[in-house]
Design a protein around this motif. Structure first.
Motif, PDB file in Angstrom:
ATOM      1  N   ALA A 193     -25.979  -7.879  30.371  1.00 18.21           N
ATOM      2  CA  ALA A 193     -24.675  -8.552  30.422  1.00 18.21           C
ATOM      3  C   ALA A 193     -24.778  -9.963  30.984  1.00 18.21           C
ATOM      4  O   ALA A 193     -23.929 -10.815  30.716  1.00 18.21           O
ATOM      5  CB  ALA A 193     -23.699  -7.746  31.273  1.00 18.21           C
TER       6      ALA A 193
ATOM      7  N   THR B 228     -16.053  -2.061  28.988  1.00 21.47           N
ATOM      8  CA  THR B 228     -17.277  -2.587  28.358  1.00 21.47           C
ATOM      9  C   THR B 228     -17.690  -1.813  27.123  1.00 21.47           C
ATOM     10  O   THR B 228     -18.760  -2.025  26.607  1.00 21.47           O
ATOM     11  CB  THR B 228     -18.453  -2.563  29.360  1.00 21.47           C
ATOM     12  OG1 THR B 228     -18.668  -1.227  29.786  1.00 21.47           O
ATOM     13  CG2 THR B 228     -18.184  -3.442  30.575  1.00 21.47           C
ATOM     14  N   LYS B 229     -16.808  -0.933  26.642  1.00 16.26           N
ATOM     15  CA  LYS B 229     -17.233  -0.079  25.500  1.00 16.26           C
ATOM     16  C   LYS B 229     -17.330  -0.909  24.223  1.00 16.26           C
ATOM     17  O   LYS B 229     -16.683  -1.918  24.082  1.00 16.26           O
ATOM     18  CB  LYS B 229     -16.294   1.097  25.323  1.00 16.26           C
ATOM     19  CG  LYS B 229     -14.917   0.784  24.828  1.00 16.26           C
ATOM     20  CD  LYS B 229     -14.097   2.057  24.796  1.00 16.26           C
ATOM     21  CE  LYS B 229     -12.656   1.734  24.416  1.00 16.26           C
ATOM     22  NZ  LYS B 229     -11.736   2.818  24.683  1.00 16.26           N
TER      23      LYS B 229
ATOM     24  N   GLY C 190     -22.018  -4.750  35.322  1.00 16.98           N
ATOM     25  CA  GLY C 190     -22.073  -5.001  33.887  1.00 16.98           C
ATOM     26  C   GLY C 190     -23.173  -4.173  33.274  1.00 16.98           C
ATOM     27  O   GLY C 190     -24.120  -3.797  33.960  1.00 16.98           O
ATOM     28  N   PRO C 191     -23.054  -3.902  31.970  1.00 19.14           N
ATOM     29  CA  PRO C 191     -24.117  -3.127  31.313  1.00 19.14           C
ATOM     30  C   PRO C 191     -25.423  -3.924  31.270  1.00 19.14           C
ATOM     31  O   PRO C 191     -25.421  -5.128  31.545  1.00 19.14           O
ATOM     32  CB  PRO C 191     -23.561  -2.893  29.907  1.00 19.14           C
ATOM     33  CG  PRO C 191     -22.470  -3.875  29.719  1.00 19.14           C
ATOM     34  CD  PRO C 191     -21.969  -4.271  31.063  1.00 19.14           C
TER      35      PRO C 191
ATOM     36  N   LYS D  51     -25.952 -10.440  34.524  1.00 17.00           N
ATOM     37  CA  LYS D  51     -25.852 -10.396  35.993  1.00 17.00           C
ATOM     38  C   LYS D  51     -27.007 -11.132  36.668  1.00 17.00           C
ATOM     39  O   LYS D  51     -26.809 -11.981  37.536  1.00 17.00           O
ATOM     40  CB  LYS D  51     -25.825  -8.945  36.498  1.00 17.00           C
ATOM     41  CG  LYS D  51     -24.737  -8.096  35.894  1.00 17.00           C
ATOM     42  CD  LYS D  51     -24.795  -6.674  36.402  1.00 17.00           C
ATOM     43  CE  LYS D  51     -26.061  -5.927  36.007  1.00 17.00           C
ATOM     44  NZ  LYS D  51     -26.153  -5.598  34.569  1.00 17.00           N
TER      45      LYS D  51
ATOM     46  N   VAL E 182     -16.332  -7.474  36.539  1.00 22.73           N
ATOM     47  CA  VAL E 182     -17.051  -6.762  35.482  1.00 22.73           C
ATOM     48  C   VAL E 182     -17.459  -7.801  34.455  1.00 22.73           C
ATOM     49  O   VAL E 182     -16.627  -8.570  33.972  1.00 22.73           O
ATOM     50  CB  VAL E 182     -16.171  -5.677  34.826  1.00 22.73           C
ATOM     51  CG1 VAL E 182     -16.948  -4.968  33.724  1.00 22.73           C
ATOM     52  CG2 VAL E 182     -15.697  -4.681  35.880  1.00 22.73           C
TER      53      VAL E 182
ATOM     54  N   PHE F 295     -15.023   1.083  34.128  1.00 23.04           N
ATOM     55  CA  PHE F 295     -16.125   0.303  33.609  1.00 23.04           C
ATOM     56  C   PHE F 295     -16.382   0.623  32.130  1.00 23.04           C
ATOM     57  O   PHE F 295     -16.513  -0.259  31.287  1.00 23.04           O
ATOM     58  CB  PHE F 295     -17.362   0.616  34.460  1.00 23.04           C
ATOM     59  CG  PHE F 295     -18.587  -0.094  34.037  1.00 23.04           C
ATOM     60  CD1 PHE F 295     -18.773  -1.420  34.363  1.00 23.04           C
ATOM     61  CD2 PHE F 295     -19.571   0.560  33.323  1.00 23.04           C
ATOM     62  CE1 PHE F 295     -19.914  -2.081  33.975  1.00 23.04           C
ATOM     63  CE2 PHE F 295     -20.714  -0.090  32.930  1.00 23.04           C
ATOM     64  CZ  PHE F 295     -20.892  -1.419  33.259  1.00 23.04           C
TER      65      PHE F 295
ATOM     66  N   ASP G 130     -19.529  -8.800  30.867  1.00 26.93           N
ATOM     67  CA  ASP G 130     -20.017  -8.284  29.592  1.00 26.93           C
ATOM     68  C   ASP G 130     -20.267  -9.480  28.685  1.00 26.93           C
ATOM     69  O   ASP G 130     -19.453 -10.403  28.635  1.00 26.93           O
ATOM     70  CB  ASP G 130     -18.958  -7.341  28.996  1.00 26.93           C
ATOM     71  CG  ASP G 130     -19.565  -6.416  27.948  1.00 26.93           C
ATOM     72  OD1 ASP G 130     -20.799  -6.314  27.870  1.00 26.93           O
ATOM     73  OD2 ASP G 130     -18.777  -5.786  27.214  1.00 26.93           O
ATOM     74  N   HIS G 131     -21.391  -9.477  27.981  1.00 27.82           N
ATOM     75  CA  HIS G 131     -21.747 -10.598  27.099  1.00 27.82           C
ATOM     76  C   HIS G 131     -21.591 -11.958  27.783  1.00 27.82           C
ATOM     77  O   HIS G 131     -21.030 -12.896  27.221  1.00 27.82           O
ATOM     78  CB  HIS G 131     -20.913 -10.560  25.818  1.00 27.82           C
ATOM     79  CG  HIS G 131     -21.102  -9.283  25.039  1.00 27.82           C
ATOM     80  ND1 HIS G 131     -22.316  -8.930  24.483  1.00 27.82           N
ATOM     81  CD2 HIS G 131     -20.260  -8.259  24.763  1.00 27.82           C
ATOM     82  CE1 HIS G 131     -22.191  -7.758  23.876  1.00 27.82           C
ATOM     83  NE2 HIS G 131     -20.953  -7.325  24.041  1.00 27.82           N
TER      84      HIS G 131
ATOM     85  N   GLN H  10     -25.980  -0.978  39.762  1.00 26.86           N
ATOM     86  CA  GLN H  10     -25.683  -0.159  38.590  1.00 26.86           C
ATOM     87  C   GLN H  10     -24.919   1.091  39.018  1.00 26.86           C
ATOM     88  O   GLN H  10     -24.546   1.895  38.180  1.00 26.86           O
ATOM     89  CB  GLN H  10     -26.955   0.197  37.847  1.00 26.86           C
ATOM     90  CG  GLN H  10     -28.106   0.597  38.739  1.00 26.86           C
ATOM     91  CD  GLN H  10     -29.294   1.121  37.955  1.00 26.86           C
ATOM     92  OE1 GLN H  10     -29.125   1.893  37.017  1.00 26.86           O
ATOM     93  NE2 GLN H  10     -30.479   0.705  38.343  1.00 26.86           N
TER      94      GLN H  10
ATOM     95  N   VAL I 270     -15.005  -9.955  32.245  1.00 23.00           N
ATOM     96  CA  VAL I 270     -13.940  -9.332  31.453  1.00 23.00           C
ATOM     97  C   VAL I 270     -12.850  -8.720  32.335  1.00 23.00           C
ATOM     98  O   VAL I 270     -11.775  -8.385  31.852  1.00 23.00           O
ATOM     99  CB  VAL I 270     -14.486  -8.273  30.462  1.00 23.00           C
ATOM    100  CG1 VAL I 270     -15.333  -8.930  29.388  1.00 23.00           C
ATOM    101  CG2 VAL I 270     -15.294  -7.193  31.178  1.00 23.00           C
TER     102      VAL I 270
END
Ligand code: ATP
Length: 312
Positions: free
Chosen positions: A44, A311-312, A40-41, A46, A210, A307, A212-213, A196, A217
């Motif tokens: 996110a 996650t964009k 995850g970015p 993790k 994955v 990815f 995100d937030h 990462q 997702v």
């Protein structure tokens, strides 16, 4: 815990910091004996998820089982069944690997004899026997990280949390750590890995989530996730930087998908569904526009592309 009990099962985990949700209904299943990658970015969620599952942060909402035990009820017991390897274990830089492992064993209440025996086993297993007395301060990055992992394995945990185990290592050090993880899993340990580096997840993980937030997702094997992105990619390298934009326009029109460009490499890349047809149509359209391609390649997407898309 039987062989079929998942190593980790989490449902609807939530965690808020003030009015910010770090986890917003996080789900995870890690079958026993497998490696699960958590991607995850930044921000996110993790680390929050790992810290909750490793009993370092209190569970706020949702429920989870770790190593067959209930997280809300049996946190103290869970601690004896898990290992956590973060960025750096608190090892002594002046002492060698053997003494550090011995001290960790004593810290975990092993008897002197057991701590000594466990230290020798782990030195052997992590290929540190030759460096057993060398001061840790003189270790290479890969050796240091292998020692960190050995420290997290003193109690032979069934579930190991590995938080970015190869960040900052050179390719050789990364390869060494990967081999250790593969060995562990062959021995029956289950691993939850945050990283990462997507190629690391691709190499090591049986399945990947994955995030995100604060939510998952996408979940699946690396291969499934790549397939979900919609098949293959067509890469075109043109002769001249000035042709990149026109080429992208041609490829967008021909395939109906939005290409990605890299002007420096004179590269235009686009997702395609029908590979052969897309290839011939793009070649024809480029020819009509008078654009000469230097190279053309059809390939599967990388996990990085999956990815970014997710996650964009
Ligand atoms: P990174 O890859 O950067 O470590 P991450 O995916 O591990 O990111 P977390 O560290 O779990 O993300 O953070 C999730 C969200 O919660 C972020 O928005 C972060 O700013 C916030 N957060 C984390 N810890 C705290 C804290 N102690 N107090 C307030 N906010 C926090």
């Amino acid at each position: 815990m039987s062989r079929t009990t998942p190593a980790i099962q989490a449902e609807g985990l939530t965690k808020n910091y003030g009015d910010k949700a770090a986890l917003a209904g996080f789900d995870l299943t890690v079958p026993a004996g497998t490696v699960h990658g958590l991607l995850g970015p930044n921000g996110a969620g993790k680390t929050t998820a790992v810290r909750i599952l490793a009993t370092l942060l209190r569970l706020e909402g949702g429920r989870a089982q770790v190593a067959g035990l209930d997280l809300a009820r049996d946190a103290a017991l869970i601690r004896h069944r898990i290992g956590l390897v973060g960025q750096y274990a608190a090892v002594d830089e002046i002492l060698g690997a053997r003494q550090n492992l011995y001290l960790f064993g004593r810290l975990y209440h092993l008897s002197r004899a057991d701590a000594r025996r466990r230290a020798e086993e782990l030195l052997e297993r992590f290929d540190l026997a030759e460096a057993a007395t060398k001061p840790v301060g003189q270790f290479s990055g890969g050796m240091r990280r292998r020692l960190d992992m050995a420290c997290g394995l003193i109690l032979s945990p069934r579930v190991l949390f590995l938080d970015e185990p190869t960040t900052g290592l050179d390719p050789r050090g990364r390869g060494e750590v990967w081999d250790c993880v593969r060995d562990l899993v062959a021995g029956g340990t289950s691993v939850l890995l945050t990283t990462q580096y997507l190629d690391e997840a691709d190499q090591l993980a049986d399945r990947v989530s994955v995030i995100d937030h604060g939510k998952v997702v996408a979940e699946g094997t690396p291969g499934e996730l790549k397939a979900r992105l919609g098949g293959d990619r067509l890469d075109v390298v043109v002769h001249d930087e000035s042709q990149v934009e026109r080429t992208a326009a041609v490829m967008a029109r021909t395939t109906g998908n939005e290409p990605v460009t890299d002007t420096e490499r004179r590269l235009v890349s686009v997702a395609v569904t029908d590979r052969v047809r897309a290839l011939s149509e793009v070649v024809r359209a480029l020819g009509e526009e008078g654009i000469a391609a230097e190279d053309l390649a059809l390939r599967r997407p990388t996990l990085d592309e999956v990815f970014l898309q997710l996650t964009k």
